[in-house]
Design a protein around this motif. Structure first.
Motif, PDB file in Angstrom:
ATOM      1  N   GLY A  48      10.359  -1.334  -5.714  1.00 50.45           N
ATOM      2  CA  GLY A  48       9.816  -2.465  -5.446  1.00 50.45           C
ATOM      3  C   GLY A  48      10.686  -3.571  -5.631  1.00 50.45           C
ATOM      4  O   GLY A  48      10.537  -4.666  -4.806  1.00 50.45           O
ATOM      5  N   THR A  53      10.168  -0.072  -0.075  1.00 51.35           N
ATOM      6  CA  THR A  53       8.819   0.484  -0.098  1.00 51.35           C
ATOM      7  C   THR A  53       8.743   1.846   0.762  1.00 51.35           C
ATOM      8  O   THR A  53       9.813   2.096   1.631  1.00 51.35           O
ATOM      9  CB  THR A  53       7.782  -0.520   0.882  1.00 51.35           C
ATOM     10  N   CYS A  61      12.410   5.780   1.563  1.00 51.62           N
ATOM     11  CA  CYS A  61      12.228   4.438   1.175  1.00 51.62           C
ATOM     12  C   CYS A  61      13.166   3.446   2.014  1.00 51.62           C
ATOM     13  O   CYS A  61      14.068   3.785   2.449  1.00 51.62           O
ATOM     14  CB  CYS A  61      12.934   4.231  -0.290  1.00 51.62           C
ATOM     15  N   ASN A 102      -1.067  -2.368   0.158  1.00 52.80           N
ATOM     16  CA  ASN A 102      -0.093  -1.226   0.056  1.00 52.80           C
ATOM     17  C   ASN A 102      -0.572   0.120   0.762  1.00 52.80           C
ATOM     18  O   ASN A 102       0.217   0.919   0.753  1.00 52.80           O
ATOM     19  CB  ASN A 102       0.384  -0.967  -1.412  1.00 52.80           C
TER      20      ASN A 102
END
Length: 142
Positions: A48, A53, A61, A102
């Protein structure tokens, strides 16, 4: 000679016991572990702090600002400091909103030119993209 030797042993033992008691009296303070920069990997291994993410549709990612399409709040006279992102993969669109904590929202469409939908959300490909929630335009983007 024996008395001198015995006296030296007693003195040595008394000093060694005294030192142990003094060490036990002090609370042991652990040194704080230094935080490793870039050591903030999530469950998928995405860092992060480097802007990564996890994307469900890409299965890797990603940096949203590099691969996602930015959507800004619809102009309603208010000023906002947040944006939303959407990542497209086939007939799926993964929606990253600032208020979903999230979690992403996976929208699906039936065919080319149709809107992506899920529940109250509808992403329409019109002059860029228009995101509606319960029929109200909340985000737009190119």
């Amino acid at each position: 000679m024996k008395k001198l030797f015995l006296f030296a042993v007693i003195i040595t033992l008394s000093f060694s016991c005294n030192k142990k008691v003094a060490q036990e009296a002090k609370p042991v303070q652990e040194e704080p572990k230094p935080r490793v920069v870039g050591g903030d990997s999530d469950a998928h291994g995405c860092k992060g702090s480097a802007g990564y993410t996890w994307s469900i549709v890409k299965k890797e990612c990603v940096r949203l600002f590099e691969v996602g399409t930015q959507l800004a709040h619809a102009e309603d006279g208010k000023t906002y400091s947040t944006v939303a992102y959407v990542i497209f993969e086939g007939d799926k669109a993964e929606l990253f909103l600032d208020n979903t904590e999230n979690e992403t929202i996976i929208l699906e469409r039936k065919s080319e030119g149709e809107p992506w939908t899920k529940g109250d959300y509808e992403l329409i490909p019109w002059k860029g993209y228009v995101l509606k929630k319960a029929g109200k335009i909340i985000y737009t983007g190119i």
